[in-house]
Scaffold this motif. Sequence first.
Motif, PDB file in Angstrom:
ATOM      1  N   ASP A  94      37.361  34.315  40.179  1.00 42.75           N
ATOM      2  CA  ASP A  94      37.936  35.520  40.757  1.00 42.75           C
ATOM      3  C   ASP A  94      38.679  36.326  39.685  1.00 42.75           C
ATOM      4  N   LEU A  95      39.429  35.637  38.839  1.00 46.61           N
ATOM      5  CA  LEU A  95      40.130  36.292  37.737  1.00 46.61           C
ATOM      6  C   LEU A  95      39.136  36.922  36.766  1.00 46.61           C
ATOM      7  N   ARG A  96      38.096  36.178  36.477  1.00 43.29           N
ATOM      8  CA  ARG A  96      37.067  36.667  35.568  1.00 43.29           C
ATOM      9  C   ARG A  96      36.472  37.974  36.079  1.00 43.29           C
ATOM     10  N   GLN A  97      36.168  38.001  37.378  1.00 37.25           N
ATOM     11  CA  GLN A  97      35.587  39.206  37.962  1.00 37.25           C
ATOM     12  C   GLN A  97      36.573  40.365  37.936  1.00 37.25           C
ATOM     13  N   GLU A  98      37.837  40.077  38.208  1.00 38.43           N
ATOM     14  CA  GLU A  98      38.850  41.125  38.180  1.00 38.43           C
ATOM     15  C   GLU A  98      38.964  41.746  36.798  1.00 38.43           C
ATOM     16  N   LEU A  99      38.989  40.911  35.780  1.00 44.08           N
ATOM     17  CA  LEU A  99      39.109  41.420  34.414  1.00 44.08           C
ATOM     18  C   LEU A  99      37.874  42.223  34.023  1.00 44.08           C
ATOM     19  N   LEU A 100      36.687  41.709  34.338  1.00 47.23           N
ATOM     20  CA  LEU A 100      35.462  42.428  34.016  1.00 47.23           C
ATOM     21  C   LEU A 100      35.388  43.764  34.749  1.00 47.23           C
ATOM     22  N   ASP A 101      35.830  43.789  36.001  1.00 49.63           N
ATOM     23  CA  ASP A 101      35.797  45.035  36.767  1.00 49.63           C
ATOM     24  C   ASP A 101      36.698  46.091  36.133  1.00 49.63           C
ATOM     25  N   ILE A 102      37.825  45.675  35.589  1.00 54.68           N
ATOM     26  CA  ILE A 102      38.694  46.617  34.879  1.00 54.68           C
ATOM     27  C   ILE A 102      38.007  47.105  33.615  1.00 54.68           C
ATOM     28  N   GLN A 103      37.459  46.181  32.837  1.00 52.22           N
ATOM     29  CA  GLN A 103      36.859  46.538  31.557  1.00 52.22           C
ATOM     30  C   GLN A 103      35.649  47.452  31.709  1.00 52.22           C
ATOM     31  N   TYR A 104      34.846  47.229  32.760  1.00 51.73           N
ATOM     32  CA  TYR A 104      33.656  48.041  32.974  1.00 51.73           C
ATOM     33  C   TYR A 104      33.902  49.255  33.875  1.00 51.73           C
ATOM     34  N   GLY A 105      35.170  49.506  34.202  1.00 50.60           N
ATOM     35  CA  GLY A 105      35.509  50.709  34.955  1.00 50.60           C
ATOM     36  C   GLY A 105      35.185  50.648  36.433  1.00 50.60           C
ATOM     37  N   ARG A 106      34.989  49.446  36.964  1.00 47.31           N
ATOM     38  CA  ARG A 106      34.683  49.307  38.391  1.00 47.31           C
ATOM     39  C   ARG A 106      35.938  49.146  39.231  1.00 47.31           C
ATOM     40  N   ALA A 107      37.079  48.930  38.580  1.00 43.15           N
ATOM     41  CA  ALA A 107      38.353  48.789  39.275  1.00 43.15           C
ATOM     42  C   ALA A 107      39.385  49.670  38.589  1.00 43.15           C
ATOM     43  N   GLU A 108      40.428  50.003  39.299  1.00 40.99           N
ATOM     44  CA  GLU A 108      41.478  50.859  38.758  1.00 40.99           C
ATOM     45  C   GLU A 108      42.154  50.204  37.559  1.00 40.99           C
ATOM     46  N   ASP A 109      42.329  50.970  36.519  1.00 43.70           N
ATOM     47  CA  ASP A 109      43.041  50.497  35.330  1.00 43.70           C
ATOM     48  C   ASP A 109      44.526  50.811  35.510  1.00 43.70           C
ATOM     49  N   ARG A 110      45.185  50.039  36.331  1.00 43.10           N
ATOM     50  CA  ARG A 110      46.576  50.346  36.679  1.00 43.10           C
ATOM     51  C   ARG A 110      47.557  50.010  35.552  1.00 43.10           C
ATOM     52  N   HIS A 111      47.084  49.313  34.508  1.00 42.40           N
ATOM     53  CA  HIS A 111      47.963  48.966  33.398  1.00 42.40           C
ATOM     54  C   HIS A 111      47.789  49.896  32.194  1.00 42.40           C
ATOM     55  N   GLY A 112      46.786  50.767  32.233  1.00 45.72           N
ATOM     56  CA  GLY A 112      46.523  51.618  31.082  1.00 45.72           C
ATOM     57  C   GLY A 112      45.939  50.841  29.921  1.00 45.72           C
ATOM     58  N   TRP A 113      45.123  49.836  30.214  1.00 48.09           N
ATOM     59  CA  TRP A 113      44.567  48.974  29.184  1.00 48.09           C
ATOM     60  C   TRP A 113      43.322  49.565  28.514  1.00 48.09           C
ATOM     61  N   LEU A 114      42.638  50.482  29.182  1.00 47.71           N
ATOM     62  CA  LEU A 114      41.380  51.003  28.643  1.00 47.71           C
ATOM     63  C   LEU A 114      41.623  52.169  27.701  1.00 47.71           C
ATOM     64  N   TYR A 115      40.746  52.252  26.696  1.00 49.30           N
ATOM     65  CA  TYR A 115      40.867  53.271  25.656  1.00 49.30           C
ATOM     66  C   TYR A 115      39.484  53.877  25.452  1.00 49.30           C
ATOM     67  N   GLN A 116      39.360  55.185  25.703  1.00 46.38           N
ATOM     68  CA  GLN A 116      38.043  55.815  25.635  1.00 46.38           C
ATOM     69  C   GLN A 116      37.604  56.055  24.208  1.00 46.38           C
ATOM     70  N   LEU A 117      36.363  55.678  23.919  1.00 43.78           N
ATOM     71  CA  LEU A 117      35.776  55.871  22.604  1.00 43.78           C
ATOM     72  C   LEU A 117      34.796  57.028  22.584  1.00 43.78           C
ATOM     73  N   VAL A 118      34.021  57.167  23.658  1.00 47.49           N
ATOM     74  CA  VAL A 118      33.010  58.218  23.742  1.00 47.49           C
ATOM     75  C   VAL A 118      33.076  58.858  25.118  1.00 47.49           C
TER      76      VAL A 118
END
Length: 366
Positions: free
Chosen positions: A342-366
């Motif tokens: 479940d944790l794995r899926q939550e983290l992947l969903d954040i990284q792939y943009g399928r879940a809200e990035d409520r921590h501001g962890w994502l950084y746009q490259l392109v």
Amino acid sequence: MSQTTSSTSFAVTEAADRRSADEIAHLLANPGFGSLFTEHMVLVEWTGDTGWQEARVVPYGPIPLDPSAAVFHYAQEIFEGMKAYRHSDGTVWTFRPERNAERFNASARRLAMPELPPTIFLDAIKELVTLDQGWVPPADSGETSLYLRPFMIATEEALGVRPSNRYLFSVIASPAGAYFTGGLTPVSLWVSDQYVRAAAGGTGAAKCGGNYAASLASQAEGIEHGCDQVVFLDAAEHRYVEELGGMNLFFVYADGRVVTPELTGTILPGITRSSLIDLLRERGHDVTERRFTIDEWRDGVAGGEITEVFACGTAAVITPVGRLAWSGGELAMPQDHSLTLDLRQELLDIQYGRAEDRHGWLYQLV
């Protein structure tokens, strides 16, 4: 989510023989891990007289080095590992790169290497991924990504045990599939009682090649015993669990408590590790970072107190642990991996943009 414009000026020389979109799509269908590389790389040089200079993107290829280059003789080398993810709208993002930049400089300080301005670190990644964005796998291709490898080596042409006066920073990129070729199956771990990964005052908290080279003999020993990875214990008492060769460990208790070995200076401060601690605490778990003995692990599993064990890192993300083996014995881990997965899926969903990035962890490259 954050995005910045590049503030570092890179001279760009494009490869003359770039692959077509169809050729790249064929390669991305089965990229493996760390065996394919994109068409360009970043190079930035440092000297004691001029500092950082000559930032450029050039075609991927061999780096000429003199046989006396310091990296060959005194192992001044550090690196990072990151991923670029394609989102469903076609944009490309990476995960907490500011933390990678911070850790890169912490490694540099430990190995008496020059620190790299974080702006250059981030701009280099952005510049490379922008140019080679066609190599970032599609959003609907499963857990594929573009693995990014920033690194720095000592290049001064001289022998002598002292910090080099010349360094080269580079970034290369490799499309990546699953880290474990067998897929997401519980890994088996070998407890090394002959080798240690790091000692107090050493380079355990630095991401340098020497740490990984030192782990290879024990890794071979583990494979001989039918295990996928090695568990390293502390160098002083050989009692306390530290980490695997490239991943941090977590232990989940029946009452919801979670324990992970504390950062004592001999353990790499994993960015995935830090992120999971935050996600677990948000879920209401009491997460403790402390010294944790191998006997606690074995007794906790045997007595039913420990209900899940998992490892984590950038490359493998999160993987459940299924078996622990050592000289004279072995123990099967609990088969319930519900929180781990479940944790794995939550983290992947954040990284792939399928879940809200409520921590501001994502950084746009392109």
